[in-house]
Design an enzyme around this catalytic site. Structure first.
Site, PDB file in Angstrom:
ATOM      1  N   ASP A  47       1.190  -1.722  -0.213  1.00 27.25           N
ATOM      2  CA  ASP A  47       0.088  -0.131  -0.332  1.00 27.25           C
ATOM      3  C   ASP A  47       1.052   0.603   0.031  1.00 27.25           C
ATOM      4  O   ASP A  47       0.838   2.692  -0.997  1.00 27.25           O
ATOM      5  CB  ASP A  47      -0.399   0.034   1.239  1.00 27.25           C
ATOM      6  CG  ASP A  47      -1.682   1.418   1.914  1.00 27.25           C
ATOM      7  OD1 ASP A  47      -2.213   1.408   1.004  1.00 27.25           O
ATOM      8  OD2 ASP A  47      -1.855   1.894   2.698  1.00 27.25           O
ATOM      9  N   GLU A 118      -2.283  -4.969  -3.762  1.00 25.24           N
ATOM     10  CA  GLU A 118      -1.378  -4.392  -2.887  1.00 25.24           C
ATOM     11  C   GLU A 118      -0.422  -5.386  -2.349  1.00 25.24           C
ATOM     12  O   GLU A 118       1.249  -5.193  -2.285  1.00 25.24           O
ATOM     13  CB  GLU A 118      -1.875  -3.508  -1.938  1.00 25.24           C
ATOM     14  CG  GLU A 118      -3.281  -2.116  -2.197  1.00 25.24           C
ATOM     15  CD  GLU A 118      -3.373  -1.812  -1.645  1.00 25.24           C
ATOM     16  OE1 GLU A 118      -3.670  -0.541  -1.496  1.00 25.24           O
ATOM     17  OE2 GLU A 118      -3.766  -2.498  -0.236  1.00 25.24           O
TER      18      GLU A 118
END
Length: 222
Positions: A47, A118
């Site tokens: 992320d 992610e």
């Protein structure tokens, strides 16, 4: 060990064969499998790496002010965008899910697809470094960055401005219902403006449901 199809898939998206197969397997593993390690730690890392890669890209490619750049960044790294890109590359069929999670539609859940996307970025960063991971992000996000993602004002911001411009009270968001298991949760959210009306929407996260509800409200009353 990977199935041959998964090895080929990872080689294609990363630009070269995966170096540490155990780490990439972790990135594809959902907690419902009962495995000792799942994708959550790599998702946490990925992320942040994704945010940096996209922010650097926008800074170099666009001339907008901080507010405009932040608007695009938030849209481009959102769970909805990550999930859309995951679907476009066929990620769902490679995710390792427990039987119940798969039966509940986990392989097509925005939450899971976005998280695993992610996690793969995190695995790439750990094994290949930032430069190669940035190149991977630029390949996968090319259409989103060159297209309209994040170009228009966020629906919640647009609704707030509409309320201010029409001398209405600010919108109020209310969670109507949360249903489904954790890995495939569905949130129903209502947004209302006193004296105008109310609109509802359903999505895989509370935030996305609020966004869709604001969009529906503007479609109906704006």
């Amino acid at each position: 060990m990977f199935a041959k199809e998964t090895h080929a898939f990872l080689t294609e998206i990363a630009g070269r064969p995966p170096v540490d197969e155990a780490l990439w397997l972790e990135a594809l593993t959902h907690g419902s499998t009962g495995a000792a390690r799942d994708y959550q730690r790599l998702e946490f890392l990925g992320d942040r790496v994704l945010g940096l890669a996209i922010a650097e890209w926008l800074h170099a490619a666009e001339t907008g002010d901080e507010g405009r750049l932040s608007q695009r960044l938030n849209a481009l790294v959102s769970r909805a965008t990550c999930a859309r890109i995951a679907r476009s590359i066929g990620l769902g069929s490679h995710i390792r899910l427990g039987k119940q999670a798969r039966d509940d539609g986990g392989a097509d859940s925005d939450n899971i697809l976005g998280d695993v996307m992610e996690a793969l970025i995190g695995a790439s960063f750990v094994t290949h470094g930032f430069e190669e991971t940035r190149a991977m992000v630029r390949r996968l996000w090319a259409d989103a960055v060159s297209g309209q993602t994040g170009q228009r004002k966020h629906p919640k911001s647009a609704l707030q401005e509409w309320c201010a411009g029409n001398r209405r009270r600010m919108p109020e968001y209310r969670l109507v219902e949360r249903s489904g298991p954790d890995h495939a949760a569905r949130f129903t959210v209502a947004v209302s403006v006193p004296g105008v009306g109310e609109a509802e929407a359903i999505a895989g996260s509370k935030q996305e449901a609020e966004t869709k509800a604001a969009e529906e409200f503007m479609r109906r009353f704006g």
